[in-house]
Every structure is written in structure tokens, then in C-alpha cells.
Design an enzyme around this catalytic site. Structure first.
Site, short mmCIF file in Angstrom:
data_model
loop_
_atom_site.label_atom_id
_atom_site.label_comp_id
_atom_site.label_asym_id
_atom_site.label_seq_id
_atom_site.Cartn_x
_atom_site.Cartn_y
_atom_site.Cartn_z
N SER A 1 50.89 35.41 35.60
CA SER A 1 51.51 36.93 36.10
C SER A 1 52.71 36.93 36.92
O SER A 1 52.86 35.71 37.58
CB SER A 1 50.21 37.14 36.83
OG SER A 1 50.48 38.41 37.31
N LYS B 1 42.68 35.73 33.94
CA LYS B 1 43.95 36.41 33.75
C LYS B 1 43.61 38.05 33.48
O LYS B 1 44.33 39.05 33.72
CB LYS B 1 44.93 36.06 32.94
CG LYS B 1 46.17 36.78 32.94
CD LYS B 1 46.90 37.12 34.00
CE LYS B 1 48.40 37.73 33.70
NZ LYS B 1 48.23 38.86 32.92
N HIS C 1 42.45 39.65 36.42
CA HIS C 1 43.41 40.11 37.12
C HIS C 1 43.98 41.38 36.76
O HIS C 1 44.61 42.12 37.41
CB HIS C 1 44.55 38.85 37.15
CG HIS C 1 45.82 39.15 37.52
ND1 HIS C 1 46.82 39.88 36.91
CD2 HIS C 1 46.61 38.83 38.61
CE1 HIS C 1 47.94 39.96 37.32
NE2 HIS C 1 47.70 39.42 38.36
N ASN C 2 44.28 41.38 35.48
CA ASN C 2 44.95 42.45 35.16
C ASN C 2 44.11 43.72 35.09
O ASN C 2 44.54 44.89 35.31
CB ASN C 2 45.36 42.46 33.33
CG ASN C 2 46.19 41.52 32.96
OD1 ASN C 2 46.81 40.70 33.99
ND2 ASN C 2 47.22 41.50 32.10
N GLU D 1 44.74 44.84 38.50
CA GLU D 1 45.84 45.47 38.41
C GLU D 1 45.98 46.98 37.79
O GLU D 1 46.50 47.98 38.61
CB GLU D 1 46.78 44.69 37.71
CG GLU D 1 48.24 45.11 37.69
CD GLU D 1 48.83 44.57 36.48
OE1 GLU D 1 49.53 45.05 35.41
OE2 GLU D 1 48.88 42.92 36.35
#
Length: 467
Positions: A124, A178, A181-182, A185
Site C-alpha cells: 500500500s 491488505k 486494509h483496503n 480505506e
């Protein structure tokens, strides 16, 4: 296998800006040439280009490590298959894309049959991260990680407590982290856009304090940008349709499968879907106006204390963000428990402190919360965060209430507040839902006053009570 002189430490297949001495390969020769030329222009970076997979692989030191930077799915399979023809036992392939974690686990098994190691590494940071250091989340073979540990620690974003990279765990854990994480986000961006919709003003000063983060910083910069093609602010000329690549959808699907409540992230996904229905929304606005719908934004805004609204919105955004991060962390823990990954949630927060899109000053406090209590049920009940949530709830409720009254859509903030209010209550109306399930489907229920599973003839009991 024969080797050639001047071997590189690591190879990139697919090409990207990484800022480290490497060999690069792409099946499109012009892209290789462009990357070589770019390396020269940016200070004669030690980069060598190759035009065949064989020459590329042979240009690397043993044990070889190749990072694949291609579109997720079939292109990764094709690239892995091509490169593995020239790789040897003990060599490593690292997929640096946003891949579905189960695809990574399949590839680990496939390459293992050839003696090749495999990592699925979430990355990222975008272009800035590529230049100045990203946050990296490698999962899969620990031996493979050890082979590249020195390199990734130099490449990663650097913060006060070590580089923003760590070995995540086995299997597809790196890709899963990840993905979450997104998802966080998605929620973060939605919440910021809602604060903007409520205030309709620049809030650059918010980047000094508890909300300091990459997304708030770039939002302030966006508001400063003037349209170079016409008058006014550029952001107001952008079509209100948000794109997405699938990681938010995967996050919501996994939350549902694991029975983890993630309403803020789900609301952000819903909003992206609704934003894509531009023509339908235009028609709906016209039809509902004709039906008598009156815009209440102006009248509601005219009677408020603007200074207090700004402060309330800041506090509402912060409290909502805590809920979004709490949902993401709970999803990571649930999957880790299911797969036996042993994820360290404090370490996940640490590697997100720099380089990545969701980097924020309060991630250090999230790290500390999990260090204090690795078994923390939720960030909402960490003593420090709990105190802040309680202190901010009045402002939070005022903003949500004002938005509802004015007809301003704030699904992320509303979802966060509902999550908070539901989570903090020891008693919910779920008893009625369970009674309904038992009546129409004989699903049984538990009682609060005695153990066991029970089923009642509800209709019969209701009739008896009439006599």
C-alpha cells in the site's frame, strides 16, 4: 543452471517504481525501455532491463527472488507459470498485487511441487509509496520472507519504531490483511466525504491533531486545487461516480461469512454502488421533487452555530473512524483464529503507520491498545478509546441528527453510530427476532433464566392468553 555476470539482488516482473537496484522484465519491450530510460532520468538508478523471462531469471542472484506486479487473477498465474520454467528449487516468487487470498494459497501449493517458494505480499502507498517507501504485508513462506527481509526493510516506509513491513503469517494472510486494509480505506474515505458534505468547506486544519492522516492531508490539498480548465474548485467539477476494484467487496463478503459486524465498511461499499447509478439518481431527484420533496439543507444550515458544527463534525469523524478500524481489526482476528495465522494486531497497526493510504497518527495508539491487551475484544472497549468515544458521542449524535434533518446522506457515520450504540448495550431486541424465528421455523431459543434450547407453540400460547 548457468548464471551471468553482474547479478541483481531482486527482480521485478510487470514493472513499477521501487527505488532499489533490480532487474526488470515485461513481455512488452517498450515498457522495459521506458523503465530503463526513467531510471536514467531519475539519477542513473542501478536498474537492468531484460526482454525474455529466461534472461531475466538468469540475471538474479541465487536463491532468486522475483516480485510480480501484474493484474490479479489469470495474469498472475500466467506470469508465475512462465517464470517458474527457469527458476530452481529454493527460488521465490512474490506477488505484489491485490490478490484474493485463496488464489495465493493455491499458488503456494502449486509452486511447492516444483520446490519454488511463494509469497503473497500486500503493498500500500500508491506512487508516493513506490518512491518514498510503501507499507508491505508479506504472507506465505517464512523462508521466502527471510530471503528478501533485508531488501523489503530498506524499501519500506521508515517510522520511528522500525520499517513498515513485517512477516504477516502463513498462507494467504498477507493478501487478507491488505484486503482488510483496503476495506478500512473505503470506510475512511466515505467518512471524510460525509464530513465534507455536511460542512461544504475546507478543513485542512484537521490534519493537525487527532485526525492527522494521509487521507485528511490529501483532502485538504484537493480543496485547494483550482480548475485549470474553467472557474472554481476542481473537485466540484468531478463526476460523482466512485470507482472500485473489488477489495472492499471482498472485505464485506468475508465479514458476513465470519459473522463479524462491519457496517461502516459495508455502508461505504453501498455508497460506491449507489454513486455508480448516476442516471437513476438524476431521475429520482426529479421525480421526488415533482412529488413534493423539498430541499431542507439551506433552512437547517441557516439556524446553526457554524463554529460548533465544525467542531462537532471533527469529533464525529474521529469517533466514526475508530468504529471503522475496530471492525477491520475484529475481522482480521476472526480470520486469524479460523486459519491459525496468529496475527499480531498491534504489529498490523504499526506497519500501517507509514507509507500506506490509511496511515494516521492514531495508529500508534491502536498499536499500544493491542500491546496493552492482545486479547482486546474491540478498540471501542480499550480504556483510552472508550473514554474518547463517550466524550465525543454528543457531538457525533448532533451531526448525524442534523444530517438526517437536512436530508444529507451520511451512511458511514450513521452506521458507525449504530454500531457503537448496538455494541454498548447489554440487552438488545434480538429476543423478539429469535421468538419470531422459533414461531415460523421452530429454530428454538435460549432463555435468560435457565440453560438449554427451547421451542414454544407460540400461536397456541397466544390463543390461550385470550381466555
Amino acid at each position: 543452471m548457468e548464471t551471468s555476470a553482474g547479478l541483481s539482488r531482486i527482480g521485478l516482473a510487470g514493472l513499477a517504481v521501487m527505488g532499489f537496484p533490480i532487474s526488470v522484465y515485461n513481455r512488452t519491450t517498450s515498457k522495459v525501455d521506458e523503465t530503463i530510460e526513467r531510471a536514467k532520468l531519475e539519477g542513473n538508478l542501478p536498474l537492468t532491463g531484460h526482454y525474455s523471462p529466461r534472461d531475466f531469471v538468469l540475471s538474479l542472484q541465487k536463491p532468486r527472488s522475483v516480485i510480480i506486479l501484474v493484474k490479479a487473477g489469470t495474469p498472475v498465474d500466467q506470469t508465475t507459470s512462465t517464470l517458474s520454467e527457469y527458476m530452481e528449487e529454493g527460488d521465490t516468487i512474490i506477488d505484489g498485487g491485490n490478490e484474493w487470498y485463496e488464489n495465493t494459497e493455491r499458488r503456494i501449493q502449486e509452486t511447492e511441487q516444483k520446490g519454488i517458494l511463494y509469497l503473497g505480499m500486500g503493498v500500500s502507498g500508491g506512487e508516493e509509496g513506490a518512491r518514498n517507501g510503501p507499507s508491505m504485508m508479506p504472507g506465505g513462506s517464512l523462508t521466502a520472507y527471510k530471503n528478501i527481509e533485508e531488501i523489503v526493510k530498506k524499501v519500506a516506509a521508515q517510522v520511528e519504531d522500525r520499517p513498515c513491513v513485517t512477516y504477516i503469517g502463513e498462507g494467504g494472510s498477507g493478501n487478507f490483511v491488505k484486503m482488510v486494509h483496503n476495506g478500512i480505506e473505503y470506510g475512511d474515505m466515505q467518512l471524510i466525504s460525509e464530513a465534507y458534505d455536511v460542512l461544504r468547506m475546507i478543513f485542512g486544519e484537521w490534519n493537525n491533531g487527532e485526525l492527522e492522516s494521509f487521507l485528511v492531508e490529501i483532502t485538504a490539498d484537493i480543496f485547494k486545487a483550482k480548475d485549470d480548465l474553467s472557474e472554481g474548485e476542481l473537485v466540484e467539477k468531478i463526476l460523482d461516480k466512485t470507482g472500485m476494484k473489488g477489495t472492499g467487496k471482498w472485505t464485506v463478503q468475508q465479514a458476513a461469512e465470519l459473522s463479524v459486524a462491519a457496517p461502516t465498511i459495508a455502508a461505504s461499499l453501498d455508497c460506491r454502488c449507489l454513486s455508480g447509478m448516476k442516471e437513476e439518481r438524476n431521475n429520482a431527484e426529479a421525480i421526488l421533487k415533482e412529488a413534493g420533496m423539498v430541499d431542507q439543507v439551506g433552512p437547517v444550515r441557516s439556524g446553526i452555530d457554524k463554529k460548533r458544527l465544525i467542531d462537532d463534525a471533527r469529533q464525529a469523524l474521529y469517533a466514526s473512524k475508530i468504529c471503522s478500524y475496530a471492525q477491520g481489526m475484529n475481522l482480521l482476528r476472526a480470520k486469524s483464529n479460523e486459519k491459525g495465522w496468529g496475527l499480531d494486531l498491534g504489529e498490523m497497526a504499526r506497519i500501517w503507520k507509514g507509507g500506506c493510504i490509511i496511515r494516521a497518527v492514531f495508529l500508534d495508539r491502536i498499536k499500544q491498545a493491542y500491546q496493552r491487551n492482545p486479547q482486546l475484544a474491540s478498540l471501542v472497549v480499550d480504556p483510552e478509546f472508550a473514554k474518547e468515544m463517550v466524550q465525543r458521542q454528543a457531538s457525533w449524535r448532533r451531526v448525524v441528527g442534523l444530517a438526517v434533518q437536512a436530508g444529507i446522506s451520511t451512511p458511514g457515520m450513521c452506521a458507525s453510530l449504530a454500531y457503537f450504540d448496538t455494541y454498548r448495550r447489554a440487552r438488545l431486541p434480538a429476543n423478539l427476532v429469535q421468538a419470531q424465528r422459533d414461531l415460523f421455523g421452530a429454530h428454538t431459543y435460549e432463555r435468560i433464566d435457565r440453560p438449554g434450547a427451547f421451542h414454544s407453540e407460540w400461536t397456541k400460547l397466544a390463543r390461550q392468553s385470550n381466555f
